[in-house]
Enzyme design. Structure first.
Site, PDB file in Angstrom:
ATOM      1  N   LYS A 168      -7.118   2.985  -2.992  1.00 17.80           N
ATOM      2  CA  LYS A 168      -6.453   3.445  -2.341  1.00 17.80           C
ATOM      3  C   LYS A 168      -6.994   2.590  -0.176  1.00 17.80           C
ATOM      4  O   LYS A 168      -8.504   2.485  -0.791  1.00 17.80           O
ATOM      5  CB  LYS A 168      -5.943   4.367  -1.349  1.00 17.80           C
ATOM      6  CG  LYS A 168      -6.291   5.048   0.360  1.00 17.80           C
ATOM      7  CD  LYS A 168      -6.088   6.632   0.776  1.00 17.80           C
ATOM      8  CE  LYS A 168      -5.365   6.429   1.807  1.00 17.80           C
ATOM      9  NZ  LYS A 168      -4.870   7.888   1.873  1.00 17.80           N
ATOM     10  N   LYS A 199      -1.753   1.929  -2.978  1.00 16.32           N
ATOM     11  CA  LYS A 199      -2.076   2.165  -1.755  1.00 16.32           C
ATOM     12  C   LYS A 199      -2.435   1.323  -0.596  1.00 16.32           C
ATOM     13  O   LYS A 199      -3.670   1.093  -0.807  1.00 16.32           O
ATOM     14  CB  LYS A 199      -1.843   3.583  -1.460  1.00 16.32           C
ATOM     15  CG  LYS A 199      -1.326   3.755  -0.113  1.00 16.32           C
ATOM     16  CD  LYS A 199      -1.497   5.477   0.545  1.00 16.32           C
ATOM     17  CE  LYS A 199      -1.808   5.990   1.662  1.00 16.32           C
ATOM     18  NZ  LYS A 199      -3.099   7.279   2.340  1.00 16.32           N
TER      19      LYS A 199
END
Ligand code: PBG
Length: 335
Positions: A205, A258
């Site tokens: 992330k 992400k």
């Protein structure tokens, strides 16, 4: 064109790639990547109250909804063929320790109970495990003297995950990026007897500017500083592989990259290096860009949406978290 221009001698080519592109049936037959409604997880924002459905201006078509309205939205989502949602909570009150995240009657816990009661096994309910929507400082772990406290954060994420699973969550998805949280959550769930509940880890992330609209929606922007001491540096790819390896060792069942579109190379490298299912989060900013340009008439909304989602799957993600889930599923159903 006159005859002298078109009347040329045929090239002697053994392979003509266009042969497989001319007939539409054949074209579909040789298509390598096929999107399906079952690839999608639809993110939803749940707030307090009744009959509440508030626009999020930077995310047209997405709302903050009270539980009653969210249930209607889930029903509509199921009708499109999408069978999975991920829930984010927007509590009325925030505090320094983010207690709303792990309260047994927290907003997400109540929403999960209502969703499972209404839809049972027809709907897969994933819950985001993070403190930033619940802390008054907006960070994903407790803070002391301006420092983000990793192990205290992990302790609270364990409590959060457990309370969500006790409420009925089918899958937990830690998104905080504290070190060691996947292993600690696995141990917590196992000790409580939830050995069969999978963990979808937000493993790679990045500290991304593409989360802007989400932070408006969830009112979760950090009140001071930024998330760069825990989320990843967008310049790093090797670091993503280390994060993924750690999460798999700690018990992650699915790993996530992400955002999605600016990180297709990361998705591909994770896919090539590991043998667990890969998810990608097509985040709020990616959604907002398409909506804004389409509104101006600058791009074809549906085609850009489908091309984006296809590229995420082609890169290696078999699961896509996307605000486009319902729209894309409807298009797929219409052929
Ligand atoms: C919580 C969380 C965020 C997103 C998903 N979970 C925000 C953040 O890290 O700031 C972003 C999702 C999106 O932008 O659509 N930590």
């Amino acid at each position: 064109m006159n005859n002298s221009e078109t009347d040329v001698e045929k090239l002697e080519l053994i392979y003509r790639p266009r042969r497989l592109r001319i007939n539409p049936i054949l074209r579909e037959m040789v298509e390598e990547t096929k999107l399906s409604a079952s690839d999608f997880i639809y993110p939803m924002f749940i707030c307090e109250g009744e009959k509440v459905s508030l626009d999020i201006s930077s995310m047209p078509g997405i709302f903050r909804q009270s539980i009653d309205m969210a249930l209607k939205e889930m029903e509509a989502t199921l009708k499109t063929g999408v069978h999975s949602v991920i829930l984010f909570g927007i509590p009325d009150k925030k505090d320094a320790l983010g207690t709303g995240a792990y309260s047994s009657d927290g907003i997400v816990q109540r929403a999960v109970r209502a969703a499972k009661k209404a839809f049972g096994d027809d709907l897969l309910v994933v819950t985001d495990v993070c403190l930033c929507e619940y802390t008054d400082h907006g960070h994903c772990a407790p803070v002391r003297d301006g420092r983000i406290l990793n192990d205290e954060g992990v302790f609270m994420h364990c409590k959060t995950a457990l309370s969500q699973v006790e409420a009925g969550a089918d899958v937990v998805a830690p998104s905080d990026m504290m070190d060691g949280r996947v292993g600690a959550i696995r141990e917590t769930l196992d000790e409580a007897g939830f050995t069969e509940t999978p963990i979808l880890a937000y493993s790679a992330k990045y500290a991304s500017a593409f989360y802007g609209p989400f932070r408006d929606a969830a009112d979760s922007a950090p009140r001071f500083g930024d998330r760069r001491s825990y989320q990843m540096n967008p310049a790093n790819a090797e670091a993503a592989l280390r994060e993924v390896a750690l999460d798999i060792e700690e018990g992650a069942d699915i790993v996530m990259v992400k955002p999605a579109l600016p990180y297709l190379d990361i998705i591909r490298r994770v896919k090539d290096n590991f043998n667990v299912p890969v998810a990608a989060y097509n985040v709020s900013g990616e959604y907002a860009l398409v909506k804004a340009a389409a509104k101006q008439g600058w791009i074809d909304h549906d085609r850009v949406m489908m091309e984006s989602l296809t590229s995420i799957k082609r890169a290696g993600a078999s699961i896509i978290l996307t605000y486009f889930a319902k729209d894309a599923a409807r298009l797929l159903a219409d052929g």
